[in-house]
Design an enzyme around this catalytic site. Structure first.
Site, short mmCIF file in Angstrom:
data_model
loop_
_atom_site.label_atom_id
_atom_site.label_comp_id
_atom_site.label_asym_id
_atom_site.label_seq_id
_atom_site.Cartn_x
_atom_site.Cartn_y
_atom_site.Cartn_z
CB VAL A 233 -15.92 -19.76 5.31
CG1 VAL A 233 -16.16 -18.78 6.46
CG2 VAL A 233 -16.43 -19.18 4.00
CG ASP A 234 -10.43 -19.55 2.54
OD1 ASP A 234 -10.08 -19.55 3.73
OD2 ASP A 234 -10.13 -20.48 1.74
CE1 TYR A 235 -13.55 -13.43 6.60
CE2 TYR A 235 -14.16 -11.36 5.57
CZ TYR A 235 -13.63 -12.07 6.64
OH TYR A 235 -13.19 -11.39 7.74
#
Lengths: 262, 205
Positions: A134-136
């Protein structure tokens, strides 16, 4: 024993390997270049795993074909578990990735959808074969939001993502900080506050590893099972070997890979 | 006699990495899909991941049992990797009891439940080895890559074993004369794994 992991990631886009900084890509060379430069093969003797992400936008059949061919070339001299991903939307895609030598696959988009696809994949290849990435990014108000499509669109808050991801089948969670990506300025540890004590899957951090101290600081966190570095240039030559051994000296639980003559 | 390694492909698990490793070591090899293709082979590798139950049934149905037993009894070198190791035992207990090849005495069972040691056991872990020929040049307690939820429980016989600790000490390697089983994946375990495969081909018969 359970050991922590240091993983190397390569970004692949349209036939070339890339460096990334805050998700902006910079071309560095093709597979032949990589095989022959920067002591890549040597570096791979000191990693627990290798990840190769295909970030080609809207990949066509021939893009995938080229990606798999290049991976085949790269794998000729690399004997570590390999995770492949990028553009996996359905079971058929996943099957292709496994058939082309993936020990694990990386899913990103699918994990935002509470998709049944992961369940189908897990029923054939096992939960451990699915890594969720997951990119955050941290917003001005301090809140952490997740993004899809290589950081282009906001999906949901990281907090929300972590509470819903449990509903899909997967083996481990990779938290990739867009802010830290390619900076070498150290890994983001704030995201760990959002991981519940009872979270029962390995959590890995990606983005920002620049020097050995960063390895120690992140790997000494109880919740962190491993870190991923994608920076070809920060750990040149014996860089990764030295960072690994330095971490072991500082009591980080990593296995020690020894040089052996064949 | 010229060495030639057979790599069994019965459709369970990825054989690409094993081929890659044997090719890297510059040994002659052949991918074997049918039990009648073992002629001219001096060494045989049985890789495998996934369900013991399904794989064991498939092996039996396709007529591999007598052929593999004959190969081993002729003193030719046989190496089972991961589930391929488990298949060399008498039985597995995944979804009921299924008959294995019985080249080693004992069974294959899921790890005892332990909340500190989640299943499957995935990643590098150390192997305490027995210093036999196949381990030549490999430092004791070297790391090897594992992915499994079941482990073998051999009954006492004349075997040499390698031991790994994952909440309990389990048998991660076993050998009896010309028959070998590795619970880990040597083909994904850096140089140490390659040396093990090299020794298997070059030092065993």
């Amino acid at each position: 024993m359970i050991y922590k992991r240091i993983i190397y990631a390569l970004l692949y886009c349209a036939g070339e390997f890339h460096l990334s900084r805050n998700f902006r890509l910079q071309k560095v060379g093709n597979v032949e270049w990589l095989k022959n430069n920067f002591g890549f093969g040597e570096t791979c003797n000191f990693i627990d795993e290798l990840i190769i992400i295909n970030v080609t936008p809207n990949p066509t059949q021939s893009d995938f074909k080229k990606y798999f061919e290049d991976i085949k070339k790269l794998k000729e001299k690399i004997f570590v578990p390999i995770t492949l991903g990028g553009g996996i939307r359905k079971l058929e895609h996943a099957k292709k990735f496994f058939a082309n030598g993936a020990d694990k696959i990386l899913v990103n988009y699918l994990a935002h959808q509470e998709s049944k696809t992961c369940k189908q994949i897990a029923s054939i290849y096992g939960e451990q074969s699915i890594s969720v990435m997951v990119d955050y990014k941290k917003e001005a108000n301090g809140k952490l939001n997740t993004f899809i499509n290589s950081g282009k669109f906001i999906s949901k808050s990281l907090k929300n993502f972590i509470s819903t991801v449990k509903k899909i089948k997967f083996g481990e969670l990779i938290l990739n900080s867009i802010d830290k990506d390619g900076t070498g300025a150290g890994l983001d540890l704030d995201c760990l506050k959002l991981i519940p004590e009872k979270f029962n899957k390995p959590v890995l951090l990606m983005g920002g590893a620049g020097k050995p101290e960063h390895f120690i600081k992140s790997l000494s966190q109880k919740k962190v099972s491993g870190i991923i570095t994608a920076n070809l240039f920060n750990f040149l030559g014996r860089g990764l070997e030295e960072a690994r051994n330095y971490s072991i000296d500082k009591n980080i639980k990593l296995v020690q890979f020894k040089k052996i003559d064949l | 006699m010229k060495k030639k390694v057979g790599i069994i492909d019965v459709g369970f698990g990825n054989i690409a990495s094993v081929i890659n490793a044997i090719r890297f070591l510059k040994h002659d090899y052949k991918v074997v899909k049918q039990p009648n293709e073992l002629k001219s082979l001096t060494h045989l590798i049985l890789p495998g991941v996934g369900s013991f139950n399904k794989a064991a049934k498939k092996l039996k149905k396709n007529g591999w049992h007598p052929v593999l037993k004959k190969f081993a009894n002729e003193g030719k070198a046989l190496l089972g990797i991961c589930m391929g190791m488990q298949l060399l035992f008498e039985e597995g207990t995944e979804h009921g009891t299924t008959e294995g090849l019985g080249l080693f005495k004992g069974r294959c069972e899921i790890f005892k439940k332990n909340k500190n040691f989640p299943l499957p056991h995935v990643g590098f872990n150390l192997v305490q080895h027995s210093n036999t020929k196949i381990w030549n040049g490999i430092i004791n307690y070297s790391p090897f890559y594992f992915v499994h939820s079941y482990r073998v429980l051999p009954t006492l016989e004349k075997t040499k074993v390698g031991i790994t600790d994952y909440g309990e000490k389990f048998i991660s390697f076993i050998e009896k004369k010309n028959i070998f089983g590795a619970q880990f994946h040597p083909e994904k375990s850096h140089r140490a794994g390659l040396v093990l495969l090299k020794n298997f081909v070059e030092k065993i018969r």
